[in-house]
Design a protein around this motif. Structure first.
Motif, PDB file in Angstrom:
ATOM      1  N   TRP A   7      -1.259  -8.141  -3.187  1.00 40.23           N
ATOM      2  CA  TRP A   7      -1.711  -6.870  -2.617  1.00 40.23           C
ATOM      3  C   TRP A   7      -1.196  -6.701  -1.183  1.00 40.23           C
ATOM      4  O   TRP A   7      -0.804  -5.608  -0.774  1.00 40.23           O
ATOM      5  CB  TRP A   7      -3.237  -6.792  -2.614  1.00 40.23           C
ATOM      6  CG  TRP A   7      -3.839  -6.477  -3.946  1.00 40.23           C
ATOM      7  CD1 TRP A   7      -4.574  -7.308  -4.725  1.00 40.23           C
ATOM      8  CD2 TRP A   7      -3.769  -5.235  -4.647  1.00 40.23           C
ATOM      9  NE1 TRP A   7      -4.956  -6.665  -5.878  1.00 40.23           N
ATOM     10  CE2 TRP A   7      -4.479  -5.379  -5.849  1.00 40.23           C
ATOM     11  CE3 TRP A   7      -3.169  -4.008  -4.373  1.00 40.23           C
ATOM     12  CZ2 TRP A   7      -4.618  -4.356  -6.775  1.00 40.23           C
ATOM     13  CZ3 TRP A   7      -3.303  -2.986  -5.294  1.00 40.23           C
ATOM     14  CH2 TRP A   7      -4.011  -3.161  -6.481  1.00 40.23           C
ATOM     15  N   THR A  36      -7.561  -3.488  -0.439  1.00 36.93           N
ATOM     16  CA  THR A  36      -7.726  -4.154  -1.731  1.00 36.93           C
ATOM     17  C   THR A  36      -7.373  -5.633  -1.624  1.00 36.93           C
ATOM     18  O   THR A  36      -7.983  -6.476  -2.299  1.00 36.93           O
ATOM     19  CB  THR A  36      -6.863  -3.455  -2.805  1.00 36.93           C
ATOM     20  OG1 THR A  36      -7.183  -2.066  -2.828  1.00 36.93           O
ATOM     21  CG2 THR A  36      -7.104  -4.039  -4.177  1.00 36.93           C
ATOM     22  N   VAL A  46     -10.213  -8.643 -11.012  1.00 35.06           N
ATOM     23  CA  VAL A  46      -9.083  -7.716 -11.020  1.00 35.06           C
ATOM     24  C   VAL A  46      -9.492  -6.281 -11.370  1.00 35.06           C
ATOM     25  O   VAL A  46      -9.030  -5.344 -10.706  1.00 35.06           O
ATOM     26  CB  VAL A  46      -7.968  -8.220 -11.972  1.00 35.06           C
ATOM     27  CG1 VAL A  46      -6.849  -7.200 -12.100  1.00 35.06           C
ATOM     28  CG2 VAL A  46      -7.415  -9.547 -11.478  1.00 35.06           C
ATOM     29  N   GLN A  49     -10.817  -4.767  -8.289  1.00 36.58           N
ATOM     30  CA  GLN A  49      -9.739  -4.575  -7.313  1.00 36.58           C
ATOM     31  C   GLN A  49      -8.964  -3.290  -7.624  1.00 36.58           C
ATOM     32  O   GLN A  49      -8.661  -2.504  -6.724  1.00 36.58           O
ATOM     33  CB  GLN A  49      -8.783  -5.767  -7.322  1.00 36.58           C
ATOM     34  CG  GLN A  49      -9.380  -7.052  -6.804  1.00 36.58           C
ATOM     35  CD  GLN A  49      -8.425  -8.216  -6.958  1.00 36.58           C
ATOM     36  OE1 GLN A  49      -7.216  -8.040  -6.908  1.00 36.58           O
ATOM     37  NE2 GLN A  49      -8.974  -9.414  -7.163  1.00 36.58           N
ATOM     38  N   LEU A  50      -8.661  -3.104  -8.892  1.00 38.59           N
ATOM     39  CA  LEU A  50      -7.949  -1.889  -9.298  1.00 38.59           C
ATOM     40  C   LEU A  50      -8.794  -0.643  -9.030  1.00 38.59           C
ATOM     41  O   LEU A  50      -8.274   0.400  -8.626  1.00 38.59           O
ATOM     42  CB  LEU A  50      -7.549  -1.967 -10.763  1.00 38.59           C
ATOM     43  CG  LEU A  50      -6.472  -3.008 -11.100  1.00 38.59           C
ATOM     44  CD1 LEU A  50      -6.273  -3.100 -12.606  1.00 38.59           C
ATOM     45  CD2 LEU A  50      -5.176  -2.675 -10.400  1.00 38.59           C
ATOM     46  N   THR A  54      -7.745   2.332  -6.574  1.00 38.84           N
ATOM     47  CA  THR A  54      -7.675   3.698  -7.105  1.00 38.84           C
ATOM     48  C   THR A  54      -8.544   4.654  -6.296  1.00 38.84           C
ATOM     49  O   THR A  54      -8.109   5.752  -5.935  1.00 38.84           O
ATOM     50  CB  THR A  54      -8.095   3.721  -8.587  1.00 38.84           C
ATOM     51  OG1 THR A  54      -7.268   2.826  -9.313  1.00 38.84           O
ATOM     52  CG2 THR A  54      -7.976   5.112  -9.169  1.00 38.84           C
TER      53      THR A  54
END
Length: 143
Positions: A7, A36, A46, A49-50, A54
């Protein structure tokens, strides 16, 4: 290699790309990736995190970018001094030719010459100021 480092590398790459594009979009995505990376370093899974990326990217692009673009490309600066005279109408006081003459621009009398050196503009005619050359207004007759 930890996911937080991925990241962080993405954030750095987006920041470098922003330097070349100056759109404010890639910079905001880079900020979202950097935050992030911090959440990944804290050990969030994960999918979260996404989700963080977003939400932050969407908020940045929808809320912050329009404000940044408006600030960067705001209204054009006002013209001051002799630049403000360009485009204004003027009244011919004494005959204007390619060599000289006099006009009144907004209450002030200026030396003038015709934009087209073959023109002879009679007194009383209305002209447009095309440019200011030193202390001389370069004018063209209205038709």
């Amino acid at each position: 290699m930890g996911l937080w480092l991925v990241w962080l590398i993405a954030a750095g790459a987006l920041a470098v790309a922003e330097i070349f594009t100056l759109t404010a979009a890639l910079g905001l995505l880079g900020v979202a990736a950097a935050i992030t990376a911090a959440t990944a370093a804290l050990g969030l899974p994960v999918p979260l995190q996404l989700l963080v990326f977003t939400v932050l990217a969407t908020a940045g692009l929808v809320l912050v970018r329009p404000l940044a673009v408006r600030h960067l490309f705001g209204p054009p600066a006002e013209r001051f001094g002799v630049e403000a005279l360009v485009g204004r109408p003027a009244r011919v006081v004494s005959e204007v030719t390619g060599l000289g003459g006099r006009v009144r621009i907004g209450g002030e009398e200026w030396t003038a010459r015709a934009y087209d050196e073959t023109l002879v503009i009679p007194p009383g005619a209305t002209v447009d100021v095309m440019e200011i050359d030193g202390a001389t207004a370069v004018v063209y007759p209205r038709e």
